[in-house]
Scaffold this motif. Structure first.
Motif, PDB file in Angstrom:
ATOM      1  N   SER A 109      38.018 -30.633 -47.579  1.00 29.92           N
ATOM      2  CA  SER A 109      38.030 -31.573 -46.596  1.00 29.92           C
ATOM      3  C   SER A 109      39.379 -31.988 -46.207  1.00 29.92           C
ATOM      4  CB  SER A 109      37.185 -32.940 -46.937  1.00 29.92           C
ATOM      5  OG  SER A 109      37.664 -33.555 -48.226  1.00 29.92           O
ATOM      6  N   ALA A 110      39.704 -32.543 -45.136  1.00 29.89           N
ATOM      7  CA  ALA A 110      41.133 -32.863 -44.665  1.00 29.89           C
ATOM      8  C   ALA A 110      41.720 -33.958 -45.829  1.00 29.89           C
ATOM      9  CB  ALA A 110      41.064 -33.581 -43.358  1.00 29.89           C
ATOM     10  N   GLU A 111      40.846 -34.671 -46.078  1.00 24.62           N
ATOM     11  CA  GLU A 111      41.730 -35.821 -47.231  1.00 24.62           C
ATOM     12  C   GLU A 111      41.922 -35.289 -48.406  1.00 24.62           C
ATOM     13  OE1 GLU A 111      37.144 -36.423 -47.011  1.00 24.62           O
ATOM     14  OE2 GLU A 111      38.726 -36.024 -45.672  1.00 24.62           O
ATOM     15  N   THR A 118      48.442 -40.687 -43.326  1.00 30.39           N
ATOM     16  CA  THR A 118      47.412 -39.767 -42.794  1.00 30.39           C
ATOM     17  C   THR A 118      46.144 -39.843 -43.556  1.00 30.39           C
ATOM     18  OG1 THR A 118      49.279 -38.595 -41.736  1.00 30.39           O
ATOM     19  CG2 THR A 118      47.038 -37.600 -41.902  1.00 30.39           C
ATOM     20  N   PHE A 119      46.313 -39.640 -45.061  1.00 35.27           N
ATOM     21  CA  PHE A 119      45.042 -39.846 -45.750  1.00 35.27           C
ATOM     22  C   PHE A 119      44.319 -40.988 -45.687  1.00 35.27           C
ATOM     23  CE2 PHE A 119      43.663 -41.580 -49.796  1.00 35.27           C
ATOM     24  CZ  PHE A 119      42.650 -40.639 -50.298  1.00 35.27           C
ATOM     25  N   SER A 151      43.999 -42.665 -42.857  1.00 33.73           N
ATOM     26  CA  SER A 151      43.438 -42.614 -41.595  1.00 33.73           C
ATOM     27  C   SER A 151      42.198 -41.677 -41.645  1.00 33.73           C
ATOM     28  CB  SER A 151      44.581 -42.182 -40.455  1.00 33.73           C
ATOM     29  OG  SER A 151      45.627 -43.174 -40.129  1.00 33.73           O
ATOM     30  N   LYS A 152      42.429 -40.450 -42.314  1.00 36.30           N
ATOM     31  CA  LYS A 152      41.300 -39.758 -42.547  1.00 36.30           C
ATOM     32  C   LYS A 152      40.069 -40.390 -43.141  1.00 36.30           C
ATOM     33  CE  LYS A 152      43.179 -35.903 -40.760  1.00 36.30           C
ATOM     34  NZ  LYS A 152      42.656 -35.420 -39.646  1.00 36.30           N
ATOM     35  N   ASP A 185      38.470 -42.814 -40.863  1.00 32.71           N
ATOM     36  CA  ASP A 185      37.721 -42.054 -39.589  1.00 32.71           C
ATOM     37  C   ASP A 185      36.442 -41.729 -40.100  1.00 32.71           C
ATOM     38  OD1 ASP A 185      39.674 -42.653 -38.017  1.00 32.71           O
ATOM     39  OD2 ASP A 185      40.564 -40.935 -38.116  1.00 32.71           O
ATOM     40  N   LYS A 186      36.464 -41.241 -41.549  1.00 33.44           N
ATOM     41  CA  LYS A 186      35.224 -40.501 -42.102  1.00 33.44           C
ATOM     42  C   LYS A 186      34.406 -41.777 -42.778  1.00 33.44           C
ATOM     43  CE  LYS A 186      34.008 -36.830 -45.187  1.00 33.44           C
ATOM     44  NZ  LYS A 186      34.492 -35.928 -46.164  1.00 33.44           N
TER      45      LYS A 186
END
Length: 859
Positions: free
Chosen positions: A783-785, A830-831, A833-834, A837-838
């Motif tokens: 995953s992005a995070e 950014t982490f 924010s991810k 959002d999730k």
């Protein structure tokens, strides 16, 4: 001659009278505790003797203990009025007592009254026979905004539509009770009655135990049974929630208490959504269907799509789900119409219509100004009446004619003439008096009793007790709302003892242990609670270090001073601050330093971070343990002391002014780490804490160690950094006299045994994030995070400390260190924010109101 026993008995009697029966009592009122000749009534006798034996010191001690327990429990009222100094719920240590004979009459009368109000509610939103037969003027109903046309023909499963009812009553001079008002939308006060009982049974255990008082738990058991039976034909394991207006609702503490006591989730409108014809909780595990909602939100605010479009408290589309029967709301929407005082005028006729007889307990005499004869009576007798708006709102309080001047009465009459149907008048009833403990003495005060009923299969069950309110001002004959009065525990005396009953930890679990599926809002507040606490702690640690350096034996070199001051501005985000490189400000830093500590309106200041932390704790009050609440209370106290310490600028030892706050935050962190279950709530709080500590550490290294200084100045700055993160002693033991930036980076970046190192934080994040819920349909790729965390971890592990310590000869900066720390900061932001959002943001919108359906009720 008198025997010694007779003398002792007389002495005790005189002591009793001196403590209680000689207090001044206004004429023309009923005394709950004493007869006209000042003899204690039989059901008061035991308590009078017990209170007399306690004496002034004993009662003062009980009051202090009660206040401490209430504060530790977080028992507040009207938090919105003063968030930093919430009003602690006021409890009089002397209870209010009702004998068993009087109570039986009250109980049967309340059951009768609730039954009548249920019939009225069914008729108003059904056939409307009362209006068609001329029992009630149509203007009383149709002219009231509490009448919701959208709720026509909505029925509740079972025998009753009105599920909960509360009535306010006073005892008049003749000793009979009279009801002065009803609450039917979202009756409040039952939770405060429960808290009063809990506290008083702790501060006066022997007196309570020996008094044979009816228990309150039977009422709450009946409430739980009623809510479960509403959907028993659909499920054996219903999901029931308590819907609150939020942390700044006047009675939020009560709502959180009830949710915990009954074993239900406490939700706000934003936690719910309408999907596929059902109401669902938005949680980390997905959407979970809700079966029953025990609401504490007023009717009109519950649905933005069909009712008030400007509401932020409701769930768009919920009314359509209620109509379809897929969710049950208690009390049903539209029940607020029953609260209009104008209805009291017509209750005798309504009772005759439905029952063929008058109600057992009378209502206060009421005149509705929409009736011409009543209006004329009000004009002629205004000075003896209480004027109440027919539409009950917080902004339209009752007006007492006897308190108005001649000019004020004329102005009030003019307002009534412009819209007479919007006003009612009631006769003034002198409430009965009871002994009260106020200002270190026993006095006489008027009281109002609020009682509660809940529906069951055969009728209604009455709470054996209730919430008694008592005036807090001497010579005041008017008991105002909760915010202007104290409360009493209400004891209904029993002729024989009852078995103890409690609902605590006795929930029905037909399908085994049920794990909480928390709303996303709760988890988000826990996440930010972790972040704000860590942010405040890191900021205060650096401030303490700088203050200590400024006040040290040796003066702080200019280069060190400039670096540390600028680091403070960067760390707190109080920009530009010292980053302007203004020599005037750097040489006279006091005002800026004070602002960094105490300016609550300045984002990033100590006070701003702590206020944000306190806001998060209020939003999740129902999740906090008793010890956590104590720490939060201490934190609030020390924050007040901080303001006082800085009122005249920097105190003599400013570093000491922050010690208590840092200690509180450490206690909070330790308590969460040692006592909190490792559930999803703990994981997100820990993710917030670890992320913020990593960001703060990277920011600190970048702002202090990037610029190259002379050897002695560099050593002092490095030691200041180590001191601020509690690593200086460890550093000296490990590296002895080798005070180099490279060794400092080794300890603060790479050391896996240092709980404040960057590696430690990000490694913990990797473990925590890997345990978070993931979509079952997601691909096997990271995953992005997770990718951001792995990338950050790799950069730290692959870092060349020697290269990071190198100084660019042109810029005199450690460019590699600056670049790496900046990349880590950006990646961690950014982490977050991810993660948000999730797991936190739910962007799917529900039904929206396309046209206004807010009717003009001036008919």
């Amino acid at each position: 001659m008198q025997t010694q026993s007779q003398i002792n008995s007389l002495s005790e009697s005189m002591e009793c009278k001196s403590e209680l029966s000689w207090y001044p009592r206004p004429e023309g009122t009923y005394d709950e505790a004493f007869t006209e000749d000042r003899i204690a009534r039989p059901h008061w006798q035991s308590l009078v003797e017990s209170i007399a034996s306690l004496g002034t010191d004993g009662l003062s001690d009980r009051e202090r203990r009660a206040l401490r327990i209430l504060r530790d429990d977080g028992a507040t009222y009207n938090l919105a009025a003063e968030p930093m100094s919430p009003k602690v719920w006021g409890l009089d240590p002397i209870p209010s007592i009702i004998n068993d004979k009087d109570w039986k009459k009250i109980e049967s009368s309340l059951i009768e009254r609730s039954t009548l109000f249920d019939l009225i509610l069914k008729d108003i939103y059904g056939p409307r026979h009362l209006i068609k037969q001329g029992v009630i003027p149509p203007e009383v109903i149709y002219g009231h905004p509490g009448f919701l046309r959208a709720c026509q023909s909505i029925d509740v499963p079972g025998n009753h539509n009105l599920l909960l009812h509360a009535a306010d009553m006073v005892r008049s001079q003749d000793g009979n009770f009279c009801i002065i008002g009803d609450r039917t939308q979202a009756p409040s006060g039952a939770g405060y009655a429960l808290e009063n009982r809990t506290v008083l049974s702790r501060v006066m255990p022997s007196i309570f135990r020996d008094s044979q008082v009816h228990r309150l738990a039977y009422f709450f058991q009946a409430l739980r049974n009623m809510l479960s039976k509403l959907v028993e034909d659909k499920t054996d394991n219903p999901r029931i929630v308590v819907m609150t207006e939020g942390a700044y609702s006047n009675s939020y503490f009560e709502q959180a208490l009830l949710a915990n006591y009954l074993g239900y989730s406490l939700v706000q409108g934003s936690d719910l959504t309408v999907r596929n014809g059902h109401v669902c909780i938005k949680s980390l595990q997905g959407l979970e269907k809700v079966d029953v909602i025990l609401r504490r939100v007023d009717d009109a605010f519950c649905d933005q799509a069909e009712l008030r479009s400007d509401s932020y408290l409701g769930v768009p589309g919920i009314l359509e789900v209620i109509r379809s029967g897929n969710v049950i709301m208690a009390n049903p929407l539209g029940s607020g119409i029953l609260e209009t005082p104008a209805l009291l005028k017509y209750l005798p006729k309504i009772s005759q219509y439905f029952f063929g007889h008058d109600l057992s307990i009378e209502s206060v005499q009421t005149w509705w100004c929409g009736d011409e004869q009543d209006l004329q009576f009000v004009k002629d007798n205004l000075h003896d009446l209480i004027i109440k708006p027919a539409i009950r709102t917080a902004s339209s309080p009752s007006v007492y004619g006897r308190q108005l001047s001649a000019i004020d009465r004329e102005q009030l009459l003019e307002r009534i003439k412009t819209a007479p149907h919007r006003y009612t008048a009631q006769s003034y009833l002198a409430a009965s008096h009871t002994p009260a403990w106020q200002n270190e003495g026993i006095c006489s005060r008027p009281t109002i009793l609020r009682t509660f009923t809940v529906s069951n299969d055969t009728g209604y069950q009455v709470m054996s007790g209730g919430l008694t309110r008592v005036c807090a001002v001497e010579n005041d004959t008017i008991v105002t709302n909760f915010n202007g009065s104290k409360s009493k525990d209400t004891w209904v005396m029993s002729k024989e003892s009852e078995n103890d009953l409690t609902l605590m930890h006795r929930y029905d679990l037909p399908q085994g242990i049920q794990h909480s599926n928390l709303p996303s809002r709760v988890v988000e507040n826990l996440f930010w609670m972790g972040r704000y606490s860590e942010r405040a702690e890191m900021t205060m640690r650096l401030l303490r270090t700088v203050f200590a350096q400024m006040n040290g034996v040796n003066s702080l070199p200019k280069d060190c001073r400039d670096v540390l001051f600028k680091a403070l501005s960067v760390q707190t985000s109080c920009i530009p601050g010292f980053c302007e490189e203004s020599e005037i400000l750097l040489n006279n830093p006091e005002s800026e330093l004070v602002a960094m500590v105490t300016d609550g309106s300045r984002m990033g200041s100590v006070k701003s971070n702590l206020l944000a932390l306190l806001t998060c704790t209020e939003e999740i009050k129902e999740m906090l343990s008793a010890d956590t609440r104590k720490i939060i209370n201490n934190l609030r106290d020390y924050l007040f002391e901080l303001d006082r310490a800085y009122v005249n600028g920097l105190p003599e030892a400013p570093e000491e002014s922050l010690d208590n706050l840092v200690t509180c935050l450490l206690a909070l962190s330790g308590l969460n780490h040692e006592s909190m279950l490792r559930g999803i709530d703990w994981k997100f709080q820990e993710i917030g804490r670890r992320t913020e500590r990593a960001i703060q550490t990277a920011t600190l290294l970048r702002s202090t160690l990037t610029l190259s200084l002379s050897q002695l100045n560099q050593q002092q700055v490095l030691e200041s950094v180590l001191l601020s993160v509690e690593a200086l002693i460890s550093f000296r033991r490990r590296y002895r006299t080798q005070v180099e930036v490279e060794y400092g980076l080794d300890l603060l970046m790479l050391d896996e045994t240092n709980p404040r190192s960057l590696f430690y934080q990000i490694e913990q994040l990797r473990i925590l994030v890997s345990e978070l819920p993931r979509s079952e349909t997601s691909l096997r790729e990271m995953s992005a995070e997770i990718r951001l965390i792995i990338q950050s971890l790799s950069d730290i592990q692959l870092a060349d400390l020697e290269k990071l310590s190198e100084v660019d000869s042109i810029t005199n900066q450690r460019e590699s260190l600056n670049k790496l720390m900046m990349e880590l900061q950006e990646r961690l932001e950014t982490f977050t924010s991810k993660i948000s959002d999730k797991y936190f943001d739910h962007k799917a919108s529900g039904p929206q109101k396309l046209v206004s359906t807010e009717w003009n009720n001036d008919v």
